[in-house]
Write an enzyme that holds these catalytic residues in place. Structure first.
Site, PDB file in Angstrom:
ATOM      1  N   ARG A 119     -22.679   9.004  12.840  1.00 30.27           N
ATOM      2  CA  ARG A 119     -24.117   9.268  12.669  1.00 30.27           C
ATOM      3  C   ARG A 119     -24.311  10.722  12.234  1.00 30.27           C
ATOM      4  NH1 ARG A 119     -28.208   6.894  17.025  1.00 30.27           N
ATOM      5  NH2 ARG A 119     -29.485   6.464  15.193  1.00 30.27           N
ATOM      6  N   GLN A 124     -26.123   8.673   6.180  1.00 30.94           N
ATOM      7  CA  GLN A 124     -27.312   7.844   6.359  1.00 30.94           C
ATOM      8  C   GLN A 124     -27.488   6.763   5.288  1.00 30.94           C
ATOM      9  OE1 GLN A 124     -30.622  10.516   6.860  1.00 30.94           O
ATOM     10  NE2 GLN A 124     -30.205  10.840   9.022  1.00 30.94           N
ATOM     11  N   ASP A 127     -25.557   3.652   6.352  1.00 32.02           N
ATOM     12  CA  ASP A 127     -25.711   3.243   7.751  1.00 32.02           C
ATOM     13  C   ASP A 127     -26.094   1.772   7.889  1.00 32.02           C
ATOM     14  OD1 ASP A 127     -26.090   3.067  10.441  1.00 32.02           O
ATOM     15  OD2 ASP A 127     -27.509   4.724  10.608  1.00 32.02           O
ATOM     16  N   SER A 130     -28.002   0.673  11.201  1.00 23.57           N
ATOM     17  CA  SER A 130     -29.447   0.895  11.207  1.00 23.57           C
ATOM     18  C   SER A 130     -30.187  -0.109  10.335  1.00 23.57           C
ATOM     19  CB  SER A 130     -29.767   2.324  10.742  1.00 23.57           C
ATOM     20  OG  SER A 130     -29.328   3.266  11.687  1.00 23.57           O
ATOM     21  N   TYR A 225     -26.678   8.260  20.461  1.00 18.38           N
ATOM     22  CA  TYR A 225     -26.711   6.965  21.127  1.00 18.38           C
ATOM     23  C   TYR A 225     -26.909   7.159  22.629  1.00 18.38           C
ATOM     24  CZ  TYR A 225     -24.674   4.946  16.865  1.00 18.38           C
ATOM     25  OH  TYR A 225     -24.439   4.550  15.574  1.00 18.38           O
TER      26      TYR A 225
END
Length: 365
Positions: A119, A124, A127, A130, A225
């Site tokens: 992360r 991103q 990801d 997500s 997390y």
């Protein structure tokens, strides 16, 4: 470089690793892309759309056996690994269990698990966790809405006023936040709980109230997390949530700890204290469940409370789930391939964390 995209064969898997538009971009970028016939059909991407984008169609054995890199959603079935060319690369979204990873290493595959993507800001666009959690959070609310015996919004009718449903979301990660937003759009009164105080503002920005419990220990990892709580704090958490779920018409639970069994948040005793007709949708069912009574892959009723343990919810919205997955995997491919060759720079955090096998050796489990 030849990229192969086989049809997903796991039960109830409708997604595809590359959509026609993303596959076409790769073709224009100099890749040869070959997809198995019918691979995108379940996600509403017909073969004609791929051929129009310059993608070649092939049978399963050629797609898997002749590719330099194979792109998949689920990891390969163990029974099919012998068809993968030794020394080729694999990119997929799978849990790297020790036995499975050893099988990949035995086949001398350079395998990347997108479950392990770090992360960090530059990761991103890749990801997958997500993007697929976004779909799951959305669909969880729709499942709950279709199961509950009540309407979600407040309605003033000639037959009287119907109060809005009360929705409680446990865990304010990507799936939880999407569940909050969806329930709010449907007119419910929404509250949320998370052990990480930092998510309070995100919850409130979506129009939900945040249930706060005093937690003395730090409940968040460096990667953002939630982490496992001490036994004493967890006992307090269970008591706090048992009181919170009593008034809920719908509970969406999304709490997960990477690499570990999902934490129990709703005990059997807490379910007994809920009102008849209440619904629990447990998004953590695949890793054990947040509700003590959850049975993965099915719906049960206990004391008048419906408990749903759906598996692979993202696959039930295959078109948009595939579009997001394809963007993620294309971004990852652009990171690991340079000048038409696989770039294995293990000093790079993204490559180091996601590469589970290489040259016959197990790197991570």
């Amino acid at each position: 470089m030849r990229i192969g995209v086989p049809k997903e064969v796991a039960a109830n898997e409708r997604r595809v690793a590359l959509t026609p538009d993303l596959a076409g971009r790769l073709v224009k970028g100099g890749f040869e892309v070959v997809i198995e016939r019918g691979a995108g059909t379940a996600a509403f991407f017909p073969d004609d759309a791929y051929t129009a984008a310059g993608v070649k169609l092939g049978d399963r054995s050629s797609v898997i056996g002749q590719a330099d890199i194979v792109l998949q959603v689920q990891g390969p079935m163990s029974s099919e690994l012998a068809q993968y060319r030794e020394g080729s690369a694999l990119v997929a979204f799978f849990q790297p269990t020790p036995d499975y990873v050893r099988q990949l290493a035995h086949r001398k595959l350079t395998a990347f698990s997108l479950v392990l993507l770090p992360r960090i800001t530059r990761a991103q666009p890749m990801d997958v966790l997500s993007s697929q959690a976004t779909v799951a959070g959305y669909k969880a609310v729709l499942l709950a809405a279709s199961t509950t015996g009540r309407l979600l919004p407040m309605l003033v009718t000639a037959a009287g006023t119907l109060p809005a449903a009360r929705v409680l979301v446990l865990g304010a990660g990507v799936a939880g936040l999407q569940a909050i937003a969806t329930a709010r759009r449907l007119g419910a009164i929404v509250s949320a709980f998370d052990v990480r105080p930092a998510v309070k503002e995100q919850v409130q920005s979506l129009g939900a109230s945040f249930l706060e419990m005093a937690i003395e220990e730090h409940a968040e990892t460096a990667g953002g997390y939630a982490k496992e709580l001490s036994e004493e704090t967890h006992r307090k958490e269970l008591a706090f949530l048992a009181a919170a779920v009593k008034d809920a018409d719908i509970v969406i639970s999304t709490a997960a700890i990477p690499g570990k069994k999902a934490p129990i948040l709703i005990t059997a005793a807490a379910v007994q204290g809920m009102k008849p007709g209440a619904v629990i949708v447990d998004l953590a069912a695949e890793t054990g469940g947040n509700c003590e009574l959850t049975e993965p892959g099915t719906e049960i009723v206990r004391n008048g409370v419906s408990i749903l343990g759906p598996l692979n919810l993202a696959s039930t919205v295959p078109l948009h789930a595939s579009q997001m997955y394809a963007k993620n995997i294309s971004a990852f491919l652009g990171h690991i391939v340079q000048d038409g060759k696989l770039r294995l720079d293990f000093e790079d955090q993204i490559i180091r964390e996601t590469c589970v096998t290489h040259a016959g050796e197990v790197r991570k489990t």
